[in-house]
Design an enzyme around this catalytic site. Structure first.
Site, PDB file in Angstrom:
ATOM      1  N   LYS A   2       0.831  -1.207   0.000  1.00 64.41           N
ATOM      2  CA  LYS A   2       0.000   0.000   0.000  1.00 64.41           C
ATOM      3  C   LYS A   2       0.864   1.254   0.000  1.00 64.41           C
ATOM      4  CE  LYS A   2      -1.760   1.759   3.920  1.00 64.41           C
ATOM      5  NZ  LYS A   2      -1.891   3.209   4.164  1.00 64.41           N
ATOM      6  N   ASN A   3       1.808   1.325   0.946  1.00 66.21           N
ATOM      7  CA  ASN A   3       2.601   2.549   1.087  1.00 66.21           C
ATOM      8  C   ASN A   3       3.494   2.805  -0.122  1.00 66.21           C
ATOM      9  OD1 ASN A   3       1.455   3.058   3.570  1.00 66.21           O
ATOM     10  ND2 ASN A   3       3.117   2.134   4.740  1.00 66.21           N
ATOM     11  N   ASP A  34       4.587   0.152  12.114  1.00 68.38           N
ATOM     12  CA  ASP A  34       3.326  -0.371  11.586  1.00 68.38           C
ATOM     13  C   ASP A  34       3.074  -1.835  11.947  1.00 68.38           C
ATOM     14  OD1 ASP A  34       2.474   1.984  10.500  1.00 68.38           O
ATOM     15  OD2 ASP A  34       2.973   1.493   8.429  1.00 68.38           O
ATOM     16  N   ARG A  93       2.079  14.068  13.022  1.00 67.22           N
ATOM     17  CA  ARG A  93       2.702  13.805  11.721  1.00 67.22           C
ATOM     18  C   ARG A  93       2.705  15.054  10.822  1.00 67.22           C
ATOM     19  NH1 ARG A  93       1.763   7.684   9.891  1.00 67.22           N
ATOM     20  NH2 ARG A  93      -0.311   8.197   9.215  1.00 67.22           N
ATOM     21  N   ARG A 123      -8.447   0.228   4.446  1.00 66.68           N
ATOM     22  CA  ARG A 123      -7.415   1.121   3.933  1.00 66.68           C
ATOM     23  C   ARG A 123      -6.110   0.378   3.667  1.00 66.68           C
ATOM     24  NH1 ARG A 123      -5.808   4.961   7.770  1.00 66.68           N
ATOM     25  NH2 ARG A 123      -4.529   5.723   6.061  1.00 66.68           N
ATOM     26  N   CYS A 181      -5.327  10.147   9.667  1.00 65.64           N
ATOM     27  CA  CYS A 181      -4.865   9.229  10.698  1.00 65.64           C
ATOM     28  C   CYS A 181      -5.008   9.847  12.076  1.00 65.64           C
ATOM     29  CB  CYS A 181      -3.410   8.834  10.457  1.00 65.64           C
ATOM     30  SG  CYS A 181      -3.078   7.139  10.924  1.00 65.64           S
TER      31      CYS A 181
END
Length: 422
Positions: free
Chosen positions: A22-23, A308, A123, A400, A118
């Site tokens: 995903k990232n 994560d 961040r 997500r 998020c």
């Protein structure tokens, strides 16, 4: 709204295919904005965040087409007709800020809303902005939007990040490919997703050296051309499913898994007593005996233990033999899953950025609520080993970052279903 119901059902056995990252995909997609020629991504994950990025790129005038059941994304930015990334789209996902560097580099101007997406800490995007300013960008913050311009184009410069930031490294890397002269990124992120982006940009004609190290050098070029690029394996999905047999028992093979993507994580699993074997198809994970041993974990930028995977690792350590200490150094507010695990009988004591987990013999199924993407899957993993039924609510977070989670776990013997909340 949907719920996921997990019933502890004993040891797991079989194979789980691991999707593209995903990232990585969310970083690769904005690279289409750097060229007027087509960019095609293969091995793409099928996730709601990918759809959000698709919508954002289309709002800017890019053509984005999903092929082969979503596993191929064909893009073209030959006719960008809008340089404003609106709040209504950007607020859904932090990765939206990654359109700023490419648009500014290619066309010399961009207006991008400050992102959301998020609940695990502030961040801030200031590192992104400082990196672009080091390349000559003129920036102004007005009414929640970044107004950026570089009338004569971006220029090479030295960008020294005060601390490692994956997103800021990605934004600066893309912007620097079209800047005039040489750009040096110091204290750059080393994540596999950074390396994957650099390889894609190199296929497009970018001149990049040092990806995977803390110093990346980019020699700007006049234009980039089209390319086809496979998205790297999702190391976070890989680590998550490696934990399933570690928690529930049994043996599972992760198809497409690569140890080099998760060496620090693999070492911690082995320290806890989990067996990891490399196969010709990926990685095989087995838990032999009655359980796992307590281990201490500190999250760090790559190649350290990934933040994560901290929530998922906590789920494993809830039933480990002994006391484990987890230190979260990347994001504040990233222990929100702890109270939910405690509802299942876990013994967890949180003080600031440290959580002390005392293993218990057995977790008990309970109604729990997902607070963010990784927390949601940690509760599902805990449910695999819990006595009785665990009902996880607010699982839209899960969509997500994990495709077909129910199908993949069912395929190895888990008793799990997704239902409409009554």
């Amino acid at each position: 709204m949907d719920q996921i119901i997990v019933t502890g059902n004993g040891a797991l056995s079989g194979q789980i295919p691991i999707a593209g990252a995903k990232n990585a995909c969310l970083t690769l997609m904005p690279a289409t904005l750097l060229s007027d020629e087509p960019l095609t991504l293969t091995n793409a994950p099928r996730l709601s965040d990918i759809q959000t990025m698709t919508t954002l790129l289309q709002s800017l005038g890019a053509e984005v087409t999903s092929l082969q059941d979503g596993q191929v994304i064909a893009m073209s930015s030959h006719d960008l007709n809008n340089h404003v990334a609106h709040y209504d789209i950007v607020r859904k996902m932090r990765a939206s800020i990654l359109v700023l560097g490419p648009m500014l580099a290619r066309d010399g101007h961009a207006v991008v809303s400050l992102p959301g997406g998020c609940a695990i800490g502030a961040r801030p995007v200031d590192l992104h902005l400082k990196a672009l300013e080091a390349m000559g960008a003129e920036l102004e913050l007005k009414e929640g939007y970044v107004h950026a311009k570089a009338p004569g184009g971006l220029k090479g410069g030295v960008v020294e990040f005060p601390f490692v930031s994956v997103g800021a490294t990605e934004n600066a890397l893309m912007a620097a490919t079209l800047a005039k002269g040489t750009t040096v990124l110091k204290n750059a992120a080393k994540e596999p997703e950074i390396i994957d982006l650099a390889h894609c940009l190199q296929k497009m004609g970018a001149q990049i050296d040092g990806e995977g190290t803390d110093t990346i050098t980019i020699q700007g070029v006049d234009r980039l051309h089209g390319a086809t690029h496979p998205v790297v394996t999702d190391r976070i999905e890989l680590g998550t499913y490696m934990l399933a047999p570690a928690i529930a028992g049994g043996e599972v093979e992760l198809l497409g898994g690569r140890r080099d993507l998760l060496e620090a994580f693999c070492q911690k699993l082995e320290e806890a007593g989990v067996q990891i074997t490399e196969t010709d198809k990926g990685l095989k994970v087995a838990r032999n005996g009655n359980g796992v041993r307590a281990v201490d974990v500190t999250t760090e930028p790559f190649p350290g233990f990934p933040t994560d995977l901290q929530a998922q690792m906590m789920a494993l350590l809830c039933t480990a033999d002994g006391v484990s200490v987890l230190e979260e150094t990347i994001f504040e507010n990233r222990f929100m899953h702890a109270p939910e695990l405690m509802r299942m009988g876990a013994k967890i004591d949180v003080h600031g950025g440290t959580a002390t987990v005392t293993g218990v013999p057995q977790l008990k199924g309970a109604p729990v609520m997902a607070t963010d993407l990784r927390a949601s899957v940690s509760l599902i993993l805990a449910g695999l080993a819990a006595e009785g039924q665990t009902v996880v609510s607010r699982v839209y977070h899960l969509d997500r970052g994990y495709e077909h989670v129910v199908r993949k776990l069912e395929g190895v013997g888990a008793k799990i279903e997704r239902v409409r909340e009554q």
